[in-house]
Design a protein around this motif. Structure first.
Motif, PDB file in Angstrom:
ATOM      1  N   THR A  57       0.715  -1.546   0.355  1.00 59.03           N
ATOM      2  CA  THR A  57       0.163   0.198   0.576  1.00 59.03           C
ATOM      3  C   THR A  57       0.763   1.213   0.300  1.00 59.03           C
ATOM      4  OG1 THR A  57       0.107  -0.580   1.944  1.00 59.03           O
ATOM      5  CG2 THR A  57      -2.187  -0.896   1.495  1.00 59.03           C
ATOM      6  N   GLY A  58       2.113   1.150  -0.309  1.00 56.42           N
ATOM      7  CA  GLY A  58       3.068   1.976  -0.193  1.00 56.42           C
ATOM      8  C   GLY A  58       3.379   3.127   1.050  1.00 56.42           C
ATOM      9  N   GLY A  94       6.065   4.798 -10.045  1.00 49.86           N
ATOM     10  CA  GLY A  94       5.522   5.226 -10.457  1.00 49.86           C
ATOM     11  C   GLY A  94       3.976   5.019  -9.401  1.00 49.86           C
ATOM     12  N   ASN A  95       3.859   3.667  -9.538  1.00 50.35           N
ATOM     13  CA  ASN A  95       2.500   2.778  -8.950  1.00 50.35           C
ATOM     14  C   ASN A  95       2.498   3.487  -6.889  1.00 50.35           C
ATOM     15  OD1 ASN A  95       1.071   1.927  -7.625  1.00 50.35           O
ATOM     16  ND2 ASN A  95       1.751  -0.069  -8.383  1.00 50.35           N
ATOM     17  N   ALA A  96       2.126   4.770  -7.390  1.00 49.01           N
ATOM     18  CA  ALA A  96       1.489   5.593  -6.177  1.00 49.01           C
ATOM     19  C   ALA A  96       0.613   5.049  -4.745  1.00 49.01           C
ATOM     20  CB  ALA A  96       1.273   6.855  -6.562  1.00 49.01           C
ATOM     21  N   CYS A 122      -5.271   0.359  -7.795  1.00 50.68           N
ATOM     22  CA  CYS A 122      -6.252   0.680  -6.839  1.00 50.68           C
ATOM     23  C   CYS A 122      -7.484  -0.031  -7.262  1.00 50.68           C
ATOM     24  CB  CYS A 122      -6.118   1.625  -6.438  1.00 50.68           C
ATOM     25  SG  CYS A 122      -4.938   2.701  -5.098  1.00 50.68           S
ATOM     26  N   MET A 123      -7.894   0.043  -8.583  1.00 50.52           N
ATOM     27  CA  MET A 123      -9.311  -0.869  -9.167  1.00 50.52           C
ATOM     28  C   MET A 123      -9.332  -2.073  -8.543  1.00 50.52           C
ATOM     29  SD  MET A 123     -10.616   1.417 -12.794  1.00 50.52           S
ATOM     30  CE  MET A 123      -9.057   0.904 -13.160  1.00 50.52           C
ATOM     31  N   THR A 124      -8.223  -2.971  -9.235  1.00 55.79           N
ATOM     32  CA  THR A 124      -8.234  -4.383  -8.912  1.00 55.79           C
ATOM     33  C   THR A 124      -8.305  -4.890  -7.488  1.00 55.79           C
ATOM     34  OG1 THR A 124      -6.660  -4.072 -10.508  1.00 55.79           O
ATOM     35  CG2 THR A 124      -6.614  -6.636  -8.853  1.00 55.79           C
ATOM     36  N   SER A 125      -7.973  -3.849  -6.588  1.00 54.47           N
ATOM     37  CA  SER A 125      -7.965  -3.918  -4.633  1.00 54.47           C
ATOM     38  C   SER A 125      -9.107  -3.567  -4.818  1.00 54.47           C
ATOM     39  CB  SER A 125      -6.746  -3.467  -3.995  1.00 54.47           C
ATOM     40  OG  SER A 125      -7.149  -2.009  -3.851  1.00 54.47           O
ATOM     41  N   GLY A 126      -9.704  -2.902  -5.374  1.00 51.33           N
ATOM     42  CA  GLY A 126     -11.540  -2.245  -5.250  1.00 51.33           C
ATOM     43  C   GLY A 126     -11.013  -0.804  -4.086  1.00 51.33           C
ATOM     44  N   LEU A 127      -9.964  -0.698  -3.838  1.00 57.61           N
ATOM     45  CA  LEU A 127      -9.973   0.683  -2.730  1.00 57.61           C
ATOM     46  C   LEU A 127      -9.454   1.440  -3.477  1.00 57.61           C
ATOM     47  CD1 LEU A 127      -7.935  -1.888  -0.137  1.00 57.61           C
ATOM     48  CD2 LEU A 127     -10.408  -0.828  -0.614  1.00 57.61           C
ATOM     49  N   VAL A 128     -10.625   2.192  -4.445  1.00 60.82           N
ATOM     50  CA  VAL A 128      -9.848   3.269  -4.883  1.00 60.82           C
ATOM     51  C   VAL A 128      -9.573   4.733  -3.936  1.00 60.82           C
ATOM     52  CG1 VAL A 128     -11.464   2.423  -6.880  1.00 60.82           C
ATOM     53  CG2 VAL A 128     -12.784   3.992  -5.797  1.00 60.82           C
ATOM     54  N   VAL A 129      -9.939   4.782  -2.985  1.00 54.63           N
ATOM     55  CA  VAL A 129      -9.737   6.280  -2.285  1.00 54.63           C
ATOM     56  C   VAL A 129      -8.174   6.004  -2.386  1.00 54.63           C
ATOM     57  CG1 VAL A 129      -9.667   5.462  -0.090  1.00 54.63           C
ATOM     58  CG2 VAL A 129     -10.437   7.907  -0.586  1.00 54.63           C
ATOM     59  N   ARG A 130      -7.594   4.844  -2.289  1.00 55.28           N
ATOM     60  CA  ARG A 130      -6.226   5.089  -2.122  1.00 55.28           C
ATOM     61  C   ARG A 130      -5.261   5.739  -3.218  1.00 55.28           C
ATOM     62  NH1 ARG A 130      -5.170  -1.105   1.109  1.00 55.28           N
ATOM     63  NH2 ARG A 130      -6.242  -0.093   2.657  1.00 55.28           N
ATOM     64  N   ALA A 131      -5.970   5.709  -4.129  1.00 47.01           N
ATOM     65  CA  ALA A 131      -5.383   6.754  -4.944  1.00 47.01           C
ATOM     66  C   ALA A 131      -5.563   8.165  -4.887  1.00 47.01           C
ATOM     67  CB  ALA A 131      -5.444   5.949  -6.499  1.00 47.01           C
ATOM     68  N   ALA A 132      -6.821   8.817  -4.609  1.00 53.72           N
ATOM     69  CA  ALA A 132      -6.411   9.643  -4.447  1.00 53.72           C
ATOM     70  C   ALA A 132      -5.331  10.461  -3.938  1.00 53.72           C
ATOM     71  CB  ALA A 132      -7.790  10.263  -3.646  1.00 53.72           C
ATOM     72  N   VAL A 133      -5.153  12.109  -4.279  1.00 52.78           N
ATOM     73  CA  VAL A 133      -4.238  12.532  -4.731  1.00 52.78           C
ATOM     74  C   VAL A 133      -4.692  13.657  -3.262  1.00 52.78           C
ATOM     75  CG1 VAL A 133      -2.797  14.859  -5.170  1.00 52.78           C
ATOM     76  CG2 VAL A 133      -2.722  12.247  -6.595  1.00 52.78           C
TER      77      VAL A 133
END
Length: 208
Positions: A57-58, A94-96, A122-133
């Motif tokens: 998860t970075g 680049g994967n943030a 993030c779409m694969t995990s379904g946790l899209v908010v983790r990609a929010a900048v």
């Protein structure tokens, strides 16, 4: 099994009949090896670098106490009021994924984001908010100044601040005087240097 220094702590073969029960015991043991912050509550934590080479998860959710999973309560501890992350590791390509766990970041980090890789993860995990900048500042210095102003501390000397390299390597970190007073009697903690003044380079980059 690895310890908190990524060293081999245990190698064990488990008979098939004992696998289920022994695995449960080993899970408890492995959690005891996990690195952690020296305090449960702080005002501000600065992560100098996030990345896939440190955590899937970075930034390790166990370390920062943030999940960002809809419908799942956030952990009570550790509690970090505000979290800033300054840079993205080169091996992440680049994967943030996990940038959305932070409150603040820098233009330097955002410029390195490969949105396709990050969004796919993030779409694969379904946790899209983790990609929010999160809120993005030009420099490390600007990020820290704004983060401190938002805290609105009546006494600056009460600031509970930690600066860490990343969420995997926690053997050394910088802490504010208020945090040091809280942890200084812990026999597992050693003062290596200090006090030191936080400094920034000509381009506003943190010099720690």
């Amino acid at each position: 099994m690895e310890n908190e220094y990524e060293e081999t702590a245990l190698i064990e073969g488990i008979p098939k009949a004992e696998l289920w029960e022994r695995e449960k015991e080993l899970l408890i043991l492995s959690k005891s090896y996990m690195p952690k912050l020296p305090v449960k509550h702080m005002d501000l934590c600065i992560v100098k670098e996030m990345g896939k080479n440190y955590s899937g998860t970075g930034m390790d959710t166990n370390i920062i106490g943030r999940l960002r999973i809809q419908g799942i309560p956030e952990p009570e501890e550790p509690f970090i009021q505000y979290l800033g992350v300054l840079d993205l590791s080169e091996p992440s390509h680049g994967n943030a994924t996990g940038i959305g766990l932070a409150d603040y970041t820098t233009k330097r980090l955002v410029s390195k984001i490969d949105r396709q890789a990050t969004y796919l993860n993030c779409m694969t995990s379904g946790l899209v908010v983790r990609a929010a900048v999160p809120m993005t500042f030009e420099t490390d210095e600007e990020l820290m100044k704004n983060a401190l102003s938002i805290l609105r501390l009546a006494e600056p000397s009460s600031l509970k601040l930690a600066i860490i390299h990343n969420t995997l390597h926690l053997d050394e970190m910088w802490v504010s005087e208020a945090l040091w007073r809280e942890i200084q009697d812990d026999p597992k903690i050693e003062l290596v240097e200090g006090p030191v003044r936080i400094q920034f380079g000509d381009e506003g980059q943190l010099q720690l």
